[in-house]
Write an enzyme that holds these catalytic residues in place. Structure first.
Site, mmCIF file in Angstrom:
data_model
loop_
_atom_site.group_PDB
_atom_site.id
_atom_site.type_symbol
_atom_site.label_atom_id
_atom_site.label_comp_id
_atom_site.label_asym_id
_atom_site.label_seq_id
_atom_site.Cartn_x
_atom_site.Cartn_y
_atom_site.Cartn_z
ATOM 1 N N LYS A 9 0.816 -1.215 0.000
ATOM 2 C CA LYS A 9 0.000 0.000 0.000
ATOM 3 C C LYS A 9 0.852 1.268 0.000
ATOM 4 O O LYS A 9 0.349 2.342 -0.333
ATOM 5 C CB LYS A 9 -0.969 0.011 1.187
ATOM 6 C CG LYS A 9 -0.321 0.072 2.547
ATOM 7 C CD LYS A 9 -1.371 0.029 3.653
ATOM 8 C CE LYS A 9 -0.747 0.044 5.031
ATOM 9 N NZ LYS A 9 0.010 1.256 5.327
ATOM 10 N N ASP A 10 2.143 1.145 0.359
ATOM 11 C CA ASP A 10 3.029 2.313 0.357
ATOM 12 C C ASP A 10 3.672 2.559 -1.000
ATOM 13 O O ASP A 10 4.316 3.599 -1.203
ATOM 14 C CB ASP A 10 4.155 2.128 1.388
ATOM 15 C CG ASP A 10 3.652 2.106 2.825
ATOM 16 O OD1 ASP A 10 2.583 2.680 3.086
ATOM 17 O OD2 ASP A 10 4.333 1.494 3.673
ATOM 18 N N ARG A 21 -8.752 8.006 4.505
ATOM 19 C CA ARG A 21 -9.684 6.957 4.081
ATOM 20 C C ARG A 21 -10.488 6.424 5.271
ATOM 21 O O ARG A 21 -11.712 6.251 5.187
ATOM 22 C CB ARG A 21 -8.891 5.816 3.432
ATOM 23 C CG ARG A 21 -9.662 4.527 3.238
ATOM 24 C CD ARG A 21 -8.742 3.401 2.825
ATOM 25 N NE ARG A 21 -7.719 3.098 3.822
ATOM 26 C CZ ARG A 21 -7.922 2.338 4.902
ATOM 27 N NH1 ARG A 21 -9.114 1.813 5.121
ATOM 28 N NH2 ARG A 21 -6.950 2.102 5.751
ATOM 29 N N ARG A 22 -9.795 6.163 6.373
ATOM 30 C CA ARG A 22 -10.488 5.665 7.559
ATOM 31 C C ARG A 22 -11.389 6.733 8.166
ATOM 32 O O ARG A 22 -12.513 6.454 8.593
ATOM 33 C CB ARG A 22 -9.465 5.190 8.598
ATOM 34 C CG ARG A 22 -8.739 3.910 8.211
ATOM 35 C CD ARG A 22 -7.576 3.624 9.135
ATOM 36 N NE ARG A 22 -6.945 2.343 8.835
ATOM 37 C CZ ARG A 22 -5.684 2.056 9.115
ATOM 38 N NH1 ARG A 22 -4.902 2.971 9.695
ATOM 39 N NH2 ARG A 22 -5.185 0.873 8.828
ATOM 40 N N ARG A 71 0.335 9.264 14.388
ATOM 41 C CA ARG A 71 1.373 8.554 13.648
ATOM 42 C C ARG A 71 2.159 7.730 14.648
ATOM 43 O O ARG A 71 1.907 7.762 15.833
ATOM 44 C CB ARG A 71 2.288 9.547 12.922
ATOM 45 C CG ARG A 71 1.650 10.183 11.685
ATOM 46 C CD ARG A 71 2.712 10.742 10.768
ATOM 47 N NE ARG A 71 3.628 9.693 10.314
ATOM 48 C CZ ARG A 71 4.786 9.938 9.707
ATOM 49 N NH1 ARG A 71 5.174 11.185 9.505
ATOM 50 N NH2 ARG A 71 5.554 8.952 9.323
ATOM 51 N N ARG A 107 0.820 3.723 18.875
ATOM 52 C CA ARG A 107 -0.607 3.914 18.586
ATOM 53 C C ARG A 107 -1.493 3.233 19.624
ATOM 54 O O ARG A 107 -2.476 3.815 20.088
ATOM 55 C CB ARG A 107 -0.917 3.411 17.180
ATOM 56 C CG ARG A 107 -0.184 4.209 16.103
ATOM 57 C CD ARG A 107 -0.574 3.773 14.716
ATOM 58 N NE ARG A 107 0.288 4.400 13.705
ATOM 59 C CZ ARG A 107 -0.106 4.743 12.493
ATOM 60 N NH1 ARG A 107 -1.347 4.547 12.118
ATOM 61 N NH2 ARG A 107 0.738 5.294 11.643
ATOM 62 N N CYS A 125 -1.619 7.794 -2.181
ATOM 63 C CA CYS A 125 -1.953 6.823 -1.139
ATOM 64 C C CYS A 125 -2.484 7.475 0.130
ATOM 65 O O CYS A 125 -2.892 6.779 1.056
ATOM 66 C CB CYS A 125 -0.744 5.937 -0.826
ATOM 67 S SG CYS A 125 0.648 6.798 -0.092
#
Length: 332
Positions: free
Chosen positions: A81-82, A129-130, A151, A157, A244
């Site tokens: 995804k990166d 997106r989330r 981040r 997190r 992305c």
């Protein structure tokens, strides 16, 4: 094992080292050569800015790719995804191993699930997106969440929840599985509620286009269904001209009936029998008030171009429904 050790370029994070270590073991098996990890610091690792501010696309992979081009490492492992959607002239995507769980998960205080979160719950995530999909979920139920940009690594997190600073954080299931912390998940988010990032849960194994022998060896790690799925997802992302960090979700998987049969271990859904793939895409405003969410189902793509076409076709439909206007500034 015989032969000179192969050098695998990887980010330095615990997650990156874990997933690269898994690939290293597999590469050793197919090549008969030892593999040594070469940790490399990327700009995305050192910058404390939010991804939307530093551009997002490629910030976690550029340094690894530079090392590959310079010959400092023999191959590199990325979270797919990166990876930018545009191909690199000097590198080849030699393998996309079988995908991990692509879903997002919630880690909530007091074992809270998404359906338990109260009005005003503070949820940490760094992904637009989330944010868009969580807020859409809240809007549809007359709730209101406060999404907090965060981040950091997995420990950082999750620490926001254990310290009481946040009610919950949203992370990728694949990452938690790879570092052995999936037991801390309090809710696996249905892809009907939150579609993952294009390519989420999959790894990308890159090497130089000039190293044909290594390219051929790495190809043994490739999973054709995973590659077709992520190619369609990334084609959708590219056709939307979105980076992305844009609020775009996509997932290519088996249609529901086939997926259920496969999960039960039905032999009629092995790789030679499954003939259909479903591709879903979503774009939304981050306040959750507007979503464009569409899907299509067709034959499992048997070529790279067929997978690319599937993504482009769905993107065209989404753009016709107004997707472009929901992404903010489109990536060029």
């Amino acid at each position: 094992m015989t032969g000179k050790a192969l050098r695998l370029g990887t980010r330095r994070s615990k997650l990156a080292m874990a997933q690269s270590g898994q690939v290293a073991d597999a590469v050793s098996q197919v090549t008969g050569r030892p593999v040594e990890l070469v940790p490399i610091t990327t700009y995305g690792d050192t910058s404390r800015e939010h991804l939307s501010q530093i551009g997002g696309t490629g910030v976690f992979v550029a340094a690894l790719r530079d090392a590959l081009v310079r010959g400092e490492v023999d191959f590199a492992v990325h979270s797919l995804k990166d990876l930018p959607t545009a191909p690199h002239d000097e590198l080849v995507l030699a393998a996309v191993p079988e995908r991990e769980d692509p879903r997002d998960v919630l880690i909530g205080r007091d074992a809270l699930k998404l359906t338990d979160l109260p009005r005003g719950a503070r949820i940490g995530t760094g992904a637009a997106r989330r944010v868009a999909q969580l807020n859409a979920y809240a809007v549809a139920r007359g709730l209101e969440f406060e999404t907090v940009p965060i981040r950091g690594n997995v420990d950082t997190r999750i620490g926001y929840v254990t310290s009481g600073e946040l009610d919950a954080v949203v992370l990728a299931a694949a990452g938690l599985n790879r570092v052995g912390r999936s037991d801390e998940v309090t809710d696996f988010l249905s892809v009907d509620t939150v579609l993952p990032a294009p390519g989420q849960g999959a790894l990308a194994v890159e090497c130089s286009v000039r190293d044909t022998e290594l390219t051929a060896a790495l190809a043994e790690l490739d999973d054709p269904f995973t590659r077709a799925a992520v190619t369609a997802e990334r084609s959708l992302l590219a056709a939307l001209e979105a980076g992305c960090t844009a609020p775009v979700g996509a997932l290519a998987d088996l249609p529901p009936v086939l997926g259920f049969a496969r999960d039960r271990g039905d032999p009629q859904t092995d790789g030679s029998i499954v003939k259909e793939m479903r591709l879903r895409g979503v774009v939304g405003t981050t306040d959750g008030t507007t979503l464009v969410q569409l899907s299509t189902t067709g034959p499992v793509p048997e070529t790279h171009e067929a997978a690319m076409a599937l993504g482009r076709e769905l993107a065209t439909e989404m753009l016709a429904q107004g997707a472009a206007g929901l992404m903010g500034e489109r990536a060029l």
